[in-house]
Design a protein around this motif. Structure first.
Motif, PDB file in Angstrom:
ATOM      1  N   MET A  17       0.830  -1.203   0.000  1.00  0.00           N
ATOM      2  CA  MET A  17       0.000   0.000   0.000  1.00  0.00           C
ATOM      3  C   MET A  17       0.866   1.254   0.000  1.00  0.00           C
ATOM      4  O   MET A  17       0.528   2.239  -0.659  1.00  0.00           O
ATOM      5  CB  MET A  17      -0.950  -0.015   1.199  1.00  0.00           C
ATOM      6  CG  MET A  17      -2.050  -1.048   1.098  1.00  0.00           C
ATOM      7  SD  MET A  17      -3.044  -1.154   2.597  1.00  0.00           S
ATOM      8  CE  MET A  17      -4.042   0.318   2.429  1.00  0.00           C
ATOM      9  N   GLU A  18       1.980   1.218   0.751  1.00  0.00           N
ATOM     10  CA  GLU A  18       2.876   2.375   0.780  1.00  0.00           C
ATOM     11  C   GLU A  18       3.496   2.632  -0.586  1.00  0.00           C
ATOM     12  O   GLU A  18       3.679   3.784  -0.992  1.00  0.00           O
ATOM     13  CB  GLU A  18       3.987   2.159   1.814  1.00  0.00           C
ATOM     14  CG  GLU A  18       3.531   2.302   3.239  1.00  0.00           C
ATOM     15  CD  GLU A  18       4.601   1.925   4.241  1.00  0.00           C
ATOM     16  OE1 GLU A  18       5.600   1.268   3.863  1.00  0.00           O
ATOM     17  OE2 GLU A  18       4.438   2.286   5.417  1.00  0.00           O
ATOM     18  N   GLU A  19       3.835   1.566  -1.305  1.00  0.00           N
ATOM     19  CA  GLU A  19       4.443   1.715  -2.628  1.00  0.00           C
ATOM     20  C   GLU A  19       3.454   2.271  -3.647  1.00  0.00           C
ATOM     21  O   GLU A  19       3.858   2.890  -4.626  1.00  0.00           O
ATOM     22  CB  GLU A  19       4.997   0.386  -3.103  1.00  0.00           C
ATOM     23  CG  GLU A  19       6.222  -0.062  -2.318  1.00  0.00           C
ATOM     24  CD  GLU A  19       6.672  -1.463  -2.670  1.00  0.00           C
ATOM     25  OE1 GLU A  19       6.022  -2.122  -3.518  1.00  0.00           O
ATOM     26  OE2 GLU A  19       7.679  -1.909  -2.103  1.00  0.00           O
ATOM     27  N   VAL A  76      -3.819  11.737   0.503  1.00  0.00           N
ATOM     28  CA  VAL A  76      -4.127  11.758   1.938  1.00  0.00           C
ATOM     29  C   VAL A  76      -4.993  10.561   2.314  1.00  0.00           C
ATOM     30  O   VAL A  76      -4.762   9.924   3.353  1.00  0.00           O
ATOM     31  CB  VAL A  76      -4.809  13.088   2.324  1.00  0.00           C
ATOM     32  CG1 VAL A  76      -5.397  13.028   3.715  1.00  0.00           C
ATOM     33  CG2 VAL A  76      -3.832  14.233   2.203  1.00  0.00           C
ATOM     34  N   LEU A  77      -5.981  10.228   1.510  1.00  0.00           N
ATOM     35  CA  LEU A  77      -6.839   9.077   1.799  1.00  0.00           C
ATOM     36  C   LEU A  77      -6.045   7.771   1.755  1.00  0.00           C
ATOM     37  O   LEU A  77      -6.253   6.884   2.591  1.00  0.00           O
ATOM     38  CB  LEU A  77      -8.011   9.036   0.824  1.00  0.00           C
ATOM     39  CG  LEU A  77      -9.055  10.133   1.008  1.00  0.00           C
ATOM     40  CD1 LEU A  77     -10.098  10.071  -0.097  1.00  0.00           C
ATOM     41  CD2 LEU A  77      -9.713  10.033   2.367  1.00  0.00           C
ATOM     42  N   ALA A  78      -5.130   7.643   0.807  1.00  0.00           N
ATOM     43  CA  ALA A  78      -4.295   6.442   0.721  1.00  0.00           C
ATOM     44  C   ALA A  78      -3.402   6.321   1.953  1.00  0.00           C
ATOM     45  O   ALA A  78      -3.244   5.235   2.512  1.00  0.00           O
ATOM     46  CB  ALA A  78      -3.457   6.472  -0.554  1.00  0.00           C
ATOM     47  N   GLY A 112      -2.238   4.034   7.430  1.00  0.00           N
ATOM     48  CA  GLY A 112      -2.186   4.278   8.871  1.00  0.00           C
ATOM     49  C   GLY A 112      -3.133   3.369   9.641  1.00  0.00           C
ATOM     50  O   GLY A 112      -2.786   2.853  10.711  1.00  0.00           O
ATOM     51  N   GLU A 113      -4.326   3.154   9.092  1.00  0.00           N
ATOM     52  CA  GLU A 113      -5.287   2.256   9.734  1.00  0.00           C
ATOM     53  C   GLU A 113      -4.758   0.833   9.768  1.00  0.00           C
ATOM     54  O   GLU A 113      -4.920   0.117  10.763  1.00  0.00           O
ATOM     55  CB  GLU A 113      -6.624   2.312   9.002  1.00  0.00           C
ATOM     56  CG  GLU A 113      -7.371   3.605   9.212  1.00  0.00           C
ATOM     57  CD  GLU A 113      -8.595   3.734   8.326  1.00  0.00           C
ATOM     58  OE1 GLU A 113      -8.917   2.774   7.576  1.00  0.00           O
ATOM     59  OE2 GLU A 113      -9.229   4.797   8.360  1.00  0.00           O
ATOM     60  N   ARG A 164      -1.598  -0.033   9.817  1.00  0.00           N
ATOM     61  CA  ARG A 164      -0.513  -0.053  10.812  1.00  0.00           C
ATOM     62  C   ARG A 164      -1.073  -0.168  12.230  1.00  0.00           C
ATOM     63  O   ARG A 164      -0.537  -0.889  13.065  1.00  0.00           O
ATOM     64  CB  ARG A 164       0.325   1.207  10.705  1.00  0.00           C
ATOM     65  CG  ARG A 164       1.327   1.176   9.601  1.00  0.00           C
ATOM     66  CD  ARG A 164       2.339   2.299   9.789  1.00  0.00           C
ATOM     67  NE  ARG A 164       3.221   2.347   8.650  1.00  0.00           N
ATOM     68  CZ  ARG A 164       3.392   3.390   7.872  1.00  0.00           C
ATOM     69  NH1 ARG A 164       2.751   4.514   8.124  1.00  0.00           N
ATOM     70  NH2 ARG A 164       4.221   3.345   6.859  1.00  0.00           N
ATOM     71  N   ILE A 165      -2.152   0.558  12.500  1.00  0.00           N
ATOM     72  CA  ILE A 165      -2.777   0.499  13.819  1.00  0.00           C
ATOM     73  C   ILE A 165      -3.325  -0.899  14.077  1.00  0.00           C
ATOM     74  O   ILE A 165      -3.157  -1.450  15.175  1.00  0.00           O
ATOM     75  CB  ILE A 165      -3.884   1.570  13.939  1.00  0.00           C
ATOM     76  CG1 ILE A 165      -3.253   2.962  13.982  1.00  0.00           C
ATOM     77  CG2 ILE A 165      -4.755   1.335  15.162  1.00  0.00           C
ATOM     78  CD1 ILE A 165      -4.244   4.098  13.860  1.00  0.00           C
ATOM     79  N   THR A 166      -3.964  -1.494  13.072  1.00  0.00           N
ATOM     80  CA  THR A 166      -4.484  -2.856  13.203  1.00  0.00           C
ATOM     81  C   THR A 166      -3.354  -3.824  13.501  1.00  0.00           C
ATOM     82  O   THR A 166      -3.471  -4.675  14.387  1.00  0.00           O
ATOM     83  CB  THR A 166      -5.220  -3.273  11.913  1.00  0.00           C
ATOM     84  OG1 THR A 166      -6.306  -2.369  11.693  1.00  0.00           O
ATOM     85  CG2 THR A 166      -5.754  -4.686  12.015  1.00  0.00           C
ATOM     86  N   LYS A 167      -2.244  -3.715  12.781  1.00  0.00           N
ATOM     87  CA  LYS A 167      -1.087  -4.596  12.990  1.00  0.00           C
ATOM     88  C   LYS A 167      -0.525  -4.414  14.393  1.00  0.00           C
ATOM     89  O   LYS A 167      -0.205  -5.391  15.074  1.00  0.00           O
ATOM     90  CB  LYS A 167      -0.018  -4.291  11.927  1.00  0.00           C
ATOM     91  CG  LYS A 167       1.293  -5.002  12.122  1.00  0.00           C
ATOM     92  CD  LYS A 167       1.187  -6.463  11.816  1.00  0.00           C
ATOM     93  CE  LYS A 167       2.599  -7.057  11.748  1.00  0.00           C
ATOM     94  NZ  LYS A 167       2.721  -8.333  12.337  1.00  0.00           N
ATOM     95  N   ALA A 168      -0.414  -3.180  14.848  1.00  0.00           N
ATOM     96  CA  ALA A 168       0.116  -2.920  16.192  1.00  0.00           C
ATOM     97  C   ALA A 168      -0.798  -3.512  17.269  1.00  0.00           C
ATOM     98  O   ALA A 168      -0.318  -4.103  18.244  1.00  0.00           O
ATOM     99  CB  ALA A 168       0.284  -1.421  16.409  1.00  0.00           C
TER     100      ALA A 168
END
Length: 141
Positions: free
Chosen positions: A36-38, A68-70, A75-76, A78-82
């Motif tokens: 997703m980051e790429e 910004v939406l991407a 970010g969402e 990453r939060i789920t993974k954390a």
């Protein structure tokens, strides 16, 4: 949070499906985040104007908004993974083994239960407690 609070709780089928989806996606979460980051386009420092034909709908569209939406979606994830990482390190060893072997490695529950030397009732209790902990952490209850 005490495990004893989960004894009488039950999950509906939809919640169980969501929890199983989270457990199964844990293995691939890092790869999904990287991918997703790429896919996020670079922000241009110099704005350029490209003429558009008249818009046929009332939707607002802009490149910065898309970026910004991407980033928000990443970010969402990453939060789920954390959250999943914290939950994995806080659960009982039996629950960790069920999560790791059944949902990450894809082993069958019956074979895993026999390897763990647990009765069906004991195995189901550990699995149910695991599901309830995850459902509560993700506000699925």
């Amino acid at each position: 949070m005490e495990q004893i609070a989960f004894i009488d709780m039950e999950l509906n089928k939809e919640t169980k499906r969501k929890v199983e989806r989270l457990l199964s996606s844990y293995r691939n979460m890092d790869a999904i985040i990287k991918s997703m980051e790429e896919d996020i386009p670079e922000i241009k420092l110099v704005s350029s104007y490209t003429g558009n034909e008249s818009q046929r709908s009332n939707e607002f569209y802009s490149e910065p908004e898309k970026i910004v939406l991407a980033r928000e979606r990443v970010g969402e994830k990453r939060i789920t993974k954390a959250k999943l990482d914290r939950l994995y390190h806080s659960i009982k060893p039996e629950q960790k083994r069920i999560w790791e072997e059944a949902y990450v490695q894809g082993r069958y529950h019956d074979a895993l239960r026999k390897d763990m030397f647990l009765s069906r009732r004991q195995y189901d209790r550990h699995k149910r407690e695991l599901f309830l902990v995850i459902a509560e952490a993700f506000y699925l209850l």
